[in-house]
Motif scaffolding. Sequence first.
Motif, mmCIF file in Angstrom:
data_model
loop_
_atom_site.group_PDB
_atom_site.id
_atom_site.type_symbol
_atom_site.label_atom_id
_atom_site.label_comp_id
_atom_site.label_asym_id
_atom_site.label_seq_id
_atom_site.Cartn_x
_atom_site.Cartn_y
_atom_site.Cartn_z
ATOM 1 N N LEU A 130 0.842 -1.201 0.000
ATOM 2 C CA LEU A 130 0.000 0.000 0.000
ATOM 3 C C LEU A 130 0.882 1.258 0.000
ATOM 4 C CD1 LEU A 130 -2.936 1.127 0.166
ATOM 5 C CD2 LEU A 130 -2.618 1.232 2.636
ATOM 6 N N ALA A 131 1.920 1.228 0.841
ATOM 7 C CA ALA A 131 2.831 2.388 0.893
ATOM 8 C C ALA A 131 3.484 2.606 -0.473
ATOM 9 C CB ALA A 131 3.892 2.169 1.974
ATOM 10 N N GLN A 132 3.863 1.493 -1.117
ATOM 11 C CA GLN A 132 4.476 1.603 -2.461
ATOM 12 C C GLN A 132 3.517 2.262 -3.446
ATOM 13 O OE1 GLN A 132 5.684 -2.229 -3.958
ATOM 14 N NE2 GLN A 132 7.284 -2.441 -2.434
ATOM 15 N N ILE A 133 2.275 1.804 -3.466
ATOM 16 C CA ILE A 133 1.353 2.297 -4.504
ATOM 17 C C ILE A 133 0.758 3.655 -4.126
ATOM 18 C CG2 ILE A 133 0.868 -0.024 -5.361
ATOM 19 C CD1 ILE A 133 -1.848 0.082 -4.034
ATOM 20 N N GLN A 134 1.123 4.121 -2.935
ATOM 21 C CA GLN A 134 0.752 5.493 -2.579
ATOM 22 C C GLN A 134 1.963 6.425 -2.710
ATOM 23 O OE1 GLN A 134 -2.916 4.629 0.482
ATOM 24 N NE2 GLN A 134 -0.958 5.103 1.401
ATOM 25 N N GLY A 135 3.113 5.850 -3.077
ATOM 26 C CA GLY A 135 4.319 6.659 -3.239
ATOM 27 C C GLY A 135 4.979 7.034 -1.925
ATOM 28 N N ALA A 136 4.670 6.279 -0.848
ATOM 29 C CA ALA A 136 5.206 6.650 0.465
ATOM 30 C C ALA A 136 6.252 5.682 0.988
ATOM 31 C CB ALA A 136 4.051 6.738 1.472
ATOM 32 N N ALA A 137 6.559 4.634 0.213
ATOM 33 C CA ALA A 137 7.381 3.536 0.755
ATOM 34 C C ALA A 137 8.777 3.966 1.181
ATOM 35 C CB ALA A 137 7.470 2.414 -0.275
ATOM 36 N N LYS A 138 9.292 5.042 0.579
ATOM 37 C CA LYS A 138 10.673 5.412 0.911
ATOM 38 C C LYS A 138 10.773 6.286 2.158
ATOM 39 C CE LYS A 138 12.824 4.633 -3.509
ATOM 40 N NZ LYS A 138 12.268 5.004 -4.809
ATOM 41 N N GLY A 139 9.646 6.701 2.690
ATOM 42 C CA GLY A 139 9.659 7.543 3.895
ATOM 43 C C GLY A 139 10.324 6.806 5.048
ATOM 44 N N SER A 140 11.224 7.514 5.763
ATOM 45 C CA SER A 140 11.974 6.810 6.814
ATOM 46 C C SER A 140 11.032 6.323 7.922
ATOM 47 C CB SER A 140 13.062 7.717 7.384
ATOM 48 O OG SER A 140 12.464 8.843 7.977
ATOM 49 N N HIS A 141 9.956 7.078 8.193
ATOM 50 C CA HIS A 141 9.048 6.637 9.260
ATOM 51 C C HIS A 141 8.282 5.378 8.836
ATOM 52 C CE1 HIS A 141 6.599 9.019 6.559
ATOM 53 N NE2 HIS A 141 5.501 8.575 7.133
ATOM 54 N N ILE A 142 7.995 5.247 7.530
ATOM 55 C CA ILE A 142 7.311 4.038 7.051
ATOM 56 C C ILE A 142 8.262 2.844 7.164
ATOM 57 C CG2 ILE A 142 6.270 2.897 5.015
ATOM 58 C CD1 ILE A 142 4.523 5.180 5.895
ATOM 59 N N ARG A 143 9.493 3.042 6.699
ATOM 60 C CA ARG A 143 10.467 1.942 6.768
ATOM 61 C C ARG A 143 10.699 1.518 8.221
ATOM 62 N NH1 ARG A 143 13.967 2.212 1.810
ATOM 63 N NH2 ARG A 143 15.555 1.152 2.996
ATOM 64 N N ASP A 144 10.714 2.481 9.122
ATOM 65 C CA ASP A 144 10.941 2.155 10.532
ATOM 66 C C ASP A 144 9.775 1.341 11.102
ATOM 67 O OD1 ASP A 144 12.582 2.432 12.882
ATOM 68 O OD2 ASP A 144 10.904 3.606 13.695
ATOM 69 N N LYS A 145 8.562 1.723 10.727
ATOM 70 C CA LYS A 145 7.391 0.987 11.239
ATOM 71 C C LYS A 145 7.336 -0.419 10.649
ATOM 72 C CE LYS A 145 4.921 5.137 12.305
ATOM 73 N NZ LYS A 145 4.262 6.284 11.703
ATOM 74 N N VAL A 146 7.664 -0.537 9.375
ATOM 75 C CA VAL A 146 7.684 -1.867 8.752
ATOM 76 C C VAL A 146 8.779 -2.720 9.404
ATOM 77 C CG1 VAL A 146 8.151 -3.131 6.604
ATOM 78 C CG2 VAL A 146 6.648 -1.128 6.566
ATOM 79 N N THR A 147 9.908 -2.096 9.688
ATOM 80 C CA THR A 147 10.993 -2.816 10.374
ATOM 81 C C THR A 147 10.504 -3.353 11.720
ATOM 82 O OG1 THR A 147 12.596 -1.364 9.322
ATOM 83 C CG2 THR A 147 13.370 -2.586 11.250
ATOM 84 N N GLU A 148 9.769 -2.504 12.428
ATOM 85 C CA GLU A 148 9.247 -2.930 13.735
ATOM 86 C C GLU A 148 8.249 -4.081 13.576
ATOM 87 O OE1 GLU A 148 10.294 -2.421 16.561
ATOM 88 O OE2 GLU A 148 8.675 -2.819 17.984
#
Length: 489
Positions: free
Chosen positions: A316-334
């Motif tokens: 979803l983050a990818q298709i919204q163009g948000a996947a590279k956001g550091s906060h998104i990556r951090d939450k996915v990491t968690e």
Amino acid sequence: MKIKNGAEYMKSLRRLKPKIYYKGNRIEDVTRHPATAPHVRAAAMTYALAGKPEYRDLATATSHLTGRTISRFTHVHQNIEDLIKKIKLLRVLGQKTGTCFQRCVGFDGINAVYSVAYEIDQKYGTDYLKRFTSWLIEIQDENRMVVGAMTDPKGDRSKGPAQQPDPDQYLHVVERRSDGVVIRGAKLHMTGAVNSHDILVMPTTALDENSTDYAIVCAVPIDAPGITMIFGRQAGDDRRDKQEWIDSGKPRFGIVGGEAVIAFEDVFVPNERIFMNGETDFTGMLVYRFAAHHRANYGACKTGLMDVLTGAVSYLAQIQGAAKGSHIRDKVTEMIHLSETLYSSSVACSAEGVPTPSGAYMVDTMLANVCKQNVTRFHFEVARLATDIAGGFIATMPSQYDLKSEDVGHLVKKYFMGVSEIPVEDRIKIGRLIEAMTGGTAMVESMHGAGSPQAQRIMIFREGKLAEKIKLAKALAGIPQRKKAKKDS
Ligand code: SF4
Ligand code: FE
């Protein structure tokens, strides 16, 4: 194995005639009724996987009773490797269905009853294990699905089984005959009951010597005379029942396992299907072994679901163009970190497994309790992070009817667009999947399945070896182990 794949499993269910009600009406065919068919398909995956070369080693086993190849779901664990393969299998099935595939309840019941029947026989000279193994060989050879039926209604929780104003609040023997017994009562929250072939009845709690009629373990066919089931409702079930393929989020496999009440209104059980009959001193052992096996599972099947959820929000983050956001990556990491931590406890309690006197292997009970306790937190935290990443979108999306509407479809397509190359329908579908996997009923199961959190906390404290830990501390602090120190601990 007589039933070799999902299609044969469904065919075998159609030959049975269980009495099942849902929303006041009788369900005639669980494989085709829209309320139950998705859950049947999820259970069918346990059959399908056994036929795929890449999963055969996990999904099948060699019966220690016959030497024949059987479904792992009918196997008695013979070693630590068996326990670990089970855990790996459950994670794969969780990933492939995104839901509860139901078959582990009977699996854990089989393992608990096998080991306890052996120990009852040792103490009392009974022949329960012989009876049980002859039933189990049938289950293994035909590859039947068993529902492990443990949870009684319990009525007034301040009173035990024998003190209830209505004795049927705990399933019990109401008549003893030379050829068997008649049982009455009910089992609640029975995952996969409506699409199982057999019921393995077990007591719900440790019993004292005043409750011998409640200490009954037996096997009953799902369509035995006197059995009625009532299939439960789930959040979002209207979408499932109307077969709204986009709005239901997970149309193929349903929201969660599919639970039912099983009422036993004077059901006759022949002697050869009785595996405990009054030995109250073994009820606590049976309940705990079953619970420990099932608690170990949750760190694997729910990890599979968490893998799907992590994939869904990442996409979803990818298709919204948000996947590279550091906060998104951090939450996915968690999310990944929590999933793997949970899985670790499932592997750990299996790796620390021990043989019971029967030879059947048990998971480490302390670690199994910790594993399930982690589920009641980590799955919720993963769902919280998924909801956080997905945004309010998952709660306010227009329906599939508006998406397809001639009048407003163009507005939905225009304003629910993400990156331009991905169709809006895909974004809505993945949003609905996240909604289905983070909502009501799906999460309640992670809290209460395999026992509510308090049940694990009681056992964690009881098995916590506090006296030994106090000794360790005293030794390091240079405090002598005085005689009366026993009292302190
Ligand atoms: Fe199996 Fe998990 Fe469902 Fe329990 S909750 S029956 S362990 S898939
Ligand atoms: Fe469950």
